[in-house]
Design a protein around this motif. Structure first.
Motif, PDB file in Angstrom:
ATOM      1  N   GLU A 170     -28.813 107.587  18.915  1.00 44.91           N
ATOM      2  CA  GLU A 170     -27.560 108.338  19.008  1.00 44.91           C
ATOM      3  C   GLU A 170     -26.400 107.547  18.417  1.00 44.91           C
ATOM      4  OE1 GLU A 170     -24.621 110.479  22.333  1.00 44.91           O
ATOM      5  OE2 GLU A 170     -26.421 109.384  22.979  1.00 44.91           O
ATOM      6  N   ALA A 171     -26.384 106.227  18.659  1.00 49.58           N
ATOM      7  CA  ALA A 171     -25.313 105.385  18.113  1.00 49.58           C
ATOM      8  C   ALA A 171     -25.379 105.364  16.586  1.00 49.58           C
ATOM      9  CB  ALA A 171     -25.433 103.978  18.678  1.00 49.58           C
ATOM     10  N   LEU A 172     -26.592 105.273  16.050  1.00 47.29           N
ATOM     11  CA  LEU A 172     -26.737 105.256  14.600  1.00 47.29           C
ATOM     12  C   LEU A 172     -26.296 106.580  13.991  1.00 47.29           C
ATOM     13  CD1 LEU A 172     -27.635 103.714  12.105  1.00 47.29           C
ATOM     14  CD2 LEU A 172     -29.963 104.541  12.497  1.00 47.29           C
ATOM     15  N   ASP A 173     -26.618 107.675  14.652  1.00 49.20           N
ATOM     16  CA  ASP A 173     -26.186 108.990  14.163  1.00 49.20           C
ATOM     17  C   ASP A 173     -24.663 109.090  14.164  1.00 49.20           C
ATOM     18  OD1 ASP A 173     -28.773 109.784  13.749  1.00 49.20           O
ATOM     19  OD2 ASP A 173     -28.956 110.862  15.657  1.00 49.20           O
ATOM     20  N   LYS A 174     -24.042 108.529  15.204  1.00 48.50           N
ATOM     21  CA  LYS A 174     -22.576 108.544  15.286  1.00 48.50           C
ATOM     22  C   LYS A 174     -21.967 107.773  14.113  1.00 48.50           C
ATOM     23  CE  LYS A 174     -21.303 110.544  19.296  1.00 48.50           C
ATOM     24  NZ  LYS A 174     -20.224 111.554  19.412  1.00 48.50           N
ATOM     25  N   LEU A 175     -22.552 106.613  13.802  1.00 50.79           N
ATOM     26  CA  LEU A 175     -22.037 105.818  12.690  1.00 50.79           C
ATOM     27  C   LEU A 175     -22.182 106.564  11.367  1.00 50.79           C
ATOM     28  CD1 LEU A 175     -23.319 102.194  13.491  1.00 50.79           C
ATOM     29  CD2 LEU A 175     -20.983 103.071  13.702  1.00 50.79           C
ATOM     30  N   LYS A 176     -23.303 107.228  11.198  1.00 47.11           N
ATOM     31  CA  LYS A 176     -23.547 107.924   9.934  1.00 47.11           C
ATOM     32  C   LYS A 176     -22.620 109.120   9.734  1.00 47.11           C
ATOM     33  CE  LYS A 176     -28.400 106.641   9.283  1.00 47.11           C
ATOM     34  NZ  LYS A 176     -29.803 107.121   9.214  1.00 47.11           N
ATOM     35  N   SER A 177     -22.087 109.661  10.825  1.00 48.23           N
ATOM     36  CA  SER A 177     -21.193 110.804  10.707  1.00 48.23           C
ATOM     37  C   SER A 177     -19.718 110.407  10.728  1.00 48.23           C
ATOM     38  CB  SER A 177     -21.461 111.805  11.840  1.00 48.23           C
ATOM     39  OG  SER A 177     -21.194 111.212  13.100  1.00 48.23           O
ATOM     40  N   TYR A 178     -19.441 109.106  10.961  1.00 53.48           N
ATOM     41  CA  TYR A 178     -18.062 108.619  11.027  1.00 53.48           C
ATOM     42  C   TYR A 178     -17.507 108.408   9.620  1.00 53.48           C
ATOM     43  CZ  TYR A 178     -14.174 105.470  12.204  1.00 53.48           C
ATOM     44  OH  TYR A 178     -12.947 104.878  12.323  1.00 53.48           O
ATOM     45  N   ARG A 179     -16.211 108.602   9.448  1.00 52.59           N
ATOM     46  CA  ARG A 179     -15.611 108.593   8.108  1.00 52.59           C
ATOM     47  C   ARG A 179     -15.366 107.181   7.556  1.00 52.59           C
ATOM     48  NH1 ARG A 179     -10.662 109.295   5.397  1.00 52.59           N
ATOM     49  NH2 ARG A 179     -10.829 110.769   3.663  1.00 52.59           N
ATOM     50  N   PHE A 180     -15.202 106.183   8.406  1.00 56.58           N
ATOM     51  CA  PHE A 180     -14.981 104.788   8.020  1.00 56.58           C
ATOM     52  C   PHE A 180     -13.824 104.598   7.047  1.00 56.58           C
ATOM     53  CE2 PHE A 180     -19.352 104.164   9.597  1.00 56.58           C
ATOM     54  CZ  PHE A 180     -19.110 103.074  10.427  1.00 56.58           C
ATOM     55  N   PRO A 181     -12.601 104.831   7.499  1.00 58.76           N
ATOM     56  CA  PRO A 181     -11.453 104.566   6.611  1.00 58.76           C
ATOM     57  C   PRO A 181     -11.332 103.092   6.239  1.00 58.76           C
ATOM     58  CG  PRO A 181     -10.729 105.055   8.857  1.00 58.76           C
ATOM     59  CD  PRO A 181     -12.179 105.394   8.797  1.00 58.76           C
ATOM     60  N   GLY A 182     -11.883 102.214   7.098  1.00 60.58           N
ATOM     61  CA  GLY A 182     -11.828 100.779   6.806  1.00 60.58           C
ATOM     62  C   GLY A 182     -13.080 100.250   6.144  1.00 60.58           C
ATOM     63  N   ASN A 183     -14.032 101.140   5.842  1.00 62.06           N
ATOM     64  CA  ASN A 183     -15.235 100.811   5.076  1.00 62.06           C
ATOM     65  C   ASN A 183     -16.086  99.715   5.730  1.00 62.06           C
ATOM     66  OD1 ASN A 183     -15.049 102.626   2.658  1.00 62.06           O
ATOM     67  ND2 ASN A 183     -13.022 101.692   2.612  1.00 62.06           N
ATOM     68  N   VAL A 184     -16.715  98.867   4.912  1.00 64.55           N
ATOM     69  CA  VAL A 184     -17.676  97.894   5.431  1.00 64.55           C
ATOM     70  C   VAL A 184     -17.011  96.918   6.396  1.00 64.55           C
ATOM     71  CG1 VAL A 184     -19.321  96.085   4.800  1.00 64.55           C
ATOM     72  CG2 VAL A 184     -19.067  98.098   3.345  1.00 64.55           C
ATOM     73  N   ARG A 185     -15.766  96.543   6.108  1.00 67.89           N
ATOM     74  CA  ARG A 185     -15.057  95.622   7.003  1.00 67.89           C
ATOM     75  C   ARG A 185     -14.889  96.249   8.382  1.00 67.89           C
ATOM     76  NH1 ARG A 185      -9.712  94.932   4.758  1.00 67.89           N
ATOM     77  NH2 ARG A 185     -10.642  93.561   3.216  1.00 67.89           N
ATOM     78  N   GLU A 186     -14.585  97.550   8.430  1.00 69.43           N
ATOM     79  CA  GLU A 186     -14.433  98.229   9.716  1.00 69.43           C
ATOM     80  C   GLU A 186     -15.769  98.297  10.452  1.00 69.43           C
ATOM     81  OE1 GLU A 186     -12.743 102.424  11.627  1.00 69.43           O
ATOM     82  OE2 GLU A 186     -13.062 102.254   9.470  1.00 69.43           O
ATOM     83  N   LEU A 187     -16.850  98.572   9.733  1.00 74.51           N
ATOM     84  CA  LEU A 187     -18.178  98.607  10.356  1.00 74.51           C
ATOM     85  C   LEU A 187     -18.513  97.254  10.966  1.00 74.51           C
ATOM     86  CD1 LEU A 187     -20.951  99.885  10.928  1.00 74.51           C
ATOM     87  CD2 LEU A 187     -21.640  99.214   8.607  1.00 74.51           C
ATOM     88  N   GLU A 188     -18.208  96.193  10.263  1.00 78.40           N
ATOM     89  CA  GLU A 188     -18.500  94.846  10.758  1.00 78.40           C
ATOM     90  C   GLU A 188     -17.711  94.550  12.030  1.00 78.40           C
ATOM     91  OE1 GLU A 188     -19.505  90.634   8.559  1.00 78.40           O
ATOM     92  OE2 GLU A 188     -18.058  91.998   7.660  1.00 78.40           O
ATOM     93  N   ASN A 189     -16.416  94.883  12.027  1.00 72.93           N
ATOM     94  CA  ASN A 189     -15.591  94.659  13.219  1.00 72.93           C
ATOM     95  C   ASN A 189     -16.067  95.508  14.394  1.00 72.93           C
ATOM     96  OD1 ASN A 189     -14.015  92.887  11.772  1.00 72.93           O
ATOM     97  ND2 ASN A 189     -12.458  94.406  11.250  1.00 72.93           N
ATOM     98  N   MET A 190     -16.467  96.744  14.110  1.00 74.32           N
ATOM     99  CA  MET A 190     -16.936  97.660  15.139  1.00 74.32           C
ATOM    100  C   MET A 190     -18.218  97.135  15.799  1.00 74.32           C
ATOM    101  SD  MET A 190     -17.765 101.690  14.607  1.00 74.32           S
ATOM    102  CE  MET A 190     -16.168 102.007  13.877  1.00 74.32           C
ATOM    103  N   LEU A 191     -19.141  96.646  14.990  1.00 75.34           N
ATOM    104  CA  LEU A 191     -20.393  96.124  15.530  1.00 75.34           C
ATOM    105  C   LEU A 191     -20.185  94.836  16.316  1.00 75.34           C
ATOM    106  CD1 LEU A 191     -22.812  96.771  12.527  1.00 75.34           C
ATOM    107  CD2 LEU A 191     -22.721  98.009  14.693  1.00 75.34           C
ATOM    108  N   GLU A 192     -19.253  94.007  15.853  1.00 75.58           N
ATOM    109  CA  GLU A 192     -18.974  92.768  16.582  1.00 75.58           C
ATOM    110  C   GLU A 192     -18.445  93.075  17.979  1.00 75.58           C
ATOM    111  OE1 GLU A 192     -16.644  88.496  15.946  1.00 75.58           O
ATOM    112  OE2 GLU A 192     -16.394  90.131  14.506  1.00 75.58           O
ATOM    113  N   ARG A 193     -17.561  94.063  18.072  1.00 71.28           N
ATOM    114  CA  ARG A 193     -17.031  94.449  19.375  1.00 71.28           C
ATOM    115  C   ARG A 193     -18.129  95.069  20.247  1.00 71.28           C
ATOM    116  NH1 ARG A 193     -12.820  98.606  18.393  1.00 71.28           N
ATOM    117  NH2 ARG A 193     -14.625  99.964  18.188  1.00 71.28           N
ATOM    118  N   ALA A 194     -18.948  95.951  19.659  1.00 73.25           N
ATOM    119  CA  ALA A 194     -20.015  96.595  20.421  1.00 73.25           C
ATOM    120  C   ALA A 194     -21.047  95.579  20.895  1.00 73.25           C
ATOM    121  CB  ALA A 194     -20.681  97.669  19.565  1.00 73.25           C
ATOM    122  N   TYR A 195     -21.348  94.590  20.050  1.00 74.03           N
ATOM    123  CA  TYR A 195     -22.315  93.551  20.420  1.00 74.03           C
ATOM    124  C   TYR A 195     -21.821  92.761  21.628  1.00 74.03           C
ATOM    125  CZ  TYR A 195     -25.316  89.437  19.914  1.00 74.03           C
ATOM    126  OH  TYR A 195     -26.208  88.414  20.138  1.00 74.03           O
TER     127      TYR A 195
END
Length: 445
Positions: A338-363
């Motif tokens: 479900e988390a992966l599906d959420k990421l795939k449907s998210y728009r990511f205005p901050g692109n790869v840098r935003e994904l990295e920050n998001m995963l660091e917080r979630a981890y």
């Protein structure tokens, strides 16, 4: 050991002789041709490591030869020899695929540097760069990007790297440098938006002791630091107009003069630049010089945003989570479906840098090394729909929501200017005093 071989194409006997002597002293075997026809005959008979060709030939142009070599012998770098002042001709040659250019009368020091760089180029046996942990993705846009990087690495043409914030423009610039003939020389990145305007000339060109208050010793500039290598101008659209004039002259003349200095210093630097802004629109608005734009934008390379390559998100998250767990006693987390599906449907205005920050917080927040959709806090990360509109169901308090938006915008500006508060304030159109007040109000240290 077989000596490397160069093909010299020029209809002037004196020029051919000068080039033959110079390259012979560099331990190269040479073959000479007077026109396009003879050059093609030599290329059909023998392998070459380099070609030097004049632009004007009796039976055609150097561009004809560049196109022939690109089609039949793509591994051979071609350098164009043009008349002095023919900058448009040189730029056309670079766009056509020439490795670099020389102007007449030929400067022998510049010629030797060009030849040495061309011969250091790696053989392009593979069609694309090896996939490593820095440039991930098997989507069509990423495969195309890797092929373009390899082609551009075999050229000395200035490259304008366009793309949104966080998409990886500096990484692309580094890979172009590392795959090219300058890989053993310095790669010097500079964020143009992070340098106060009054210090720009000193930062770029250096200064002499005593040239202004506070100049207590000679200082080397960025151009000198990158000599022989690559200078990467990030956020080049943020350069003020007076500095754009000086930068244009330095690129055209391949020389710089330190603040307070009397003599110009010749520099051999490849220029790569990037910005998240639309540089053509900046030119149209009068905020960026058109002549500098054409000089920097010889070749444009677009880095795709993450939302255009959603099929790469699974691979990116796997590698990023492994990287987060590299510390002692840490184990890698995993995303549930479900988390992966959420990421795939998210728009990511901050692109790869935003994904990295998001995963660091979630981890950091997840339990049992399992990241759920709730751990991602996507509602907190965006507060917006795919179209960018805030959902009323997500807003409990308007003031708090507006503060969240303000905090995100300011944090992004600070990250992009590497936490230079003055530069971040300028980017946001704020005075420094207003910026300092907002930082205090929002609790940003």
């Amino acid at each position: 050991m077989t000596r490397q071989r160069a093909l010299i194409v020029d209809d002037e006997p004196d020029i051919r002789e000068l080039l033959e002597i110079t390259l012979g002293r560099m331990k190269l075997d040479t073959r000479s041709a007077r026109n396009v026809k003879e050059a093609r005959e030599w290329l059909a008979k023998e392998p070459f490591d380099l070609c030097l060709t004049d632009m004007r030939l009796p039976d055609g142009t150097g561009l004809d030869l560049v196109q022939h070599i690109l089609q039949r012998h793509p591994q051979v770098p071609v350098a164009m020899i043009t008349a002095y002042g023919s900058l448009d001709t040189a730029i056309n040659a670079l766009k056509a695929g020439a490795f670099d250019f020389l102007t007449k009368p030929v400067d022998l020091g510049r010629l030797r540097e060009l030849v040495a760089t061309a011969l250091r180029l790696r053989s392009a046996d593979s069609e694309e760069l090896p996939v490593d942990s820095r440039l991930l993705g098997e989507s069509p846009p990423m495969k195309a990007l890797r092929k373009q990087i390899l082609k551009l690495a075999r050229s000395q043409a200035p490259v304008y790297i366009s793309g949104e914030s966080g998409s990886g423009k500096e990484l692309v610039a580094r890979l172009i440098h590392e795959q090219g003939g300058r890989s053993e020389q310095p790669f010097v990145p500079v964020n143009c938006g992070a340098i106060p305007s009054e210090l720009m000339e000193s930062e770029f060109f250096g200064h002499k002791k005593g040239s202004f208050t506070g100049a207590i010793e000679d200082k080397q500039g960025l151009f000198q630091a990158a000599n022989g290598g690559t200078l990467f101008l990030d956020e080049v659209a943020d350069l003020p107009l007076p500095m754009q004039v000086k930068l244009l002259r330095s690129i055209q003349e391949k020389a710089v003069r330190a603040v307070g200095g009397q003599q110009e210093l010749v520099v051999d630097v490849r220029i790569l630049c990037a910005t998240h802004k639309d540089l053509a629109a900046e030119v149209a608005a009068g905020r960026f010089r058109q002549d500098l734009y054409y000089r920097l934008n010889v070749i444009e390379l677009r880095v795709p945003p993450l939302r255009e390559r959603r099929e790469d998100i699974a691979q990116l998250t796997e590698v990023m989570l492994k990287r987060l767990a590299e510390g002692p006693g840490l184990s890698p987390a995993r995303l549930d479906s479900e988390a992966l599906d959420k990421l795939k449907s998210y728009r990511f205005p901050g692109n790869v840098r935003e994904l990295e920050n998001m995963l660091e917080r979630a981890y950091t927040l997840c339990e049992d090394d399992r990241i759920t959709a709730d751990d991602l806090r996507l509602a907190d990360a965006c507060g917006t729909s795919e179209n960018g509109d805030a959902s009323l169901a997500q807003i409990d308090n308007l003031e708090d929501h507006l503060e969240d938006i303000e905090r995100k915008v300011i944090m992004q500006a600070l990250e992009e200017t590497r936490w230079n508060r003055t530069a971040a304030a300028q980017r946001l159109g704020l005075s420094f005093r207003s910026m300092r007040y907002r930082l205090k109000k929002l609790g940003i240290d």
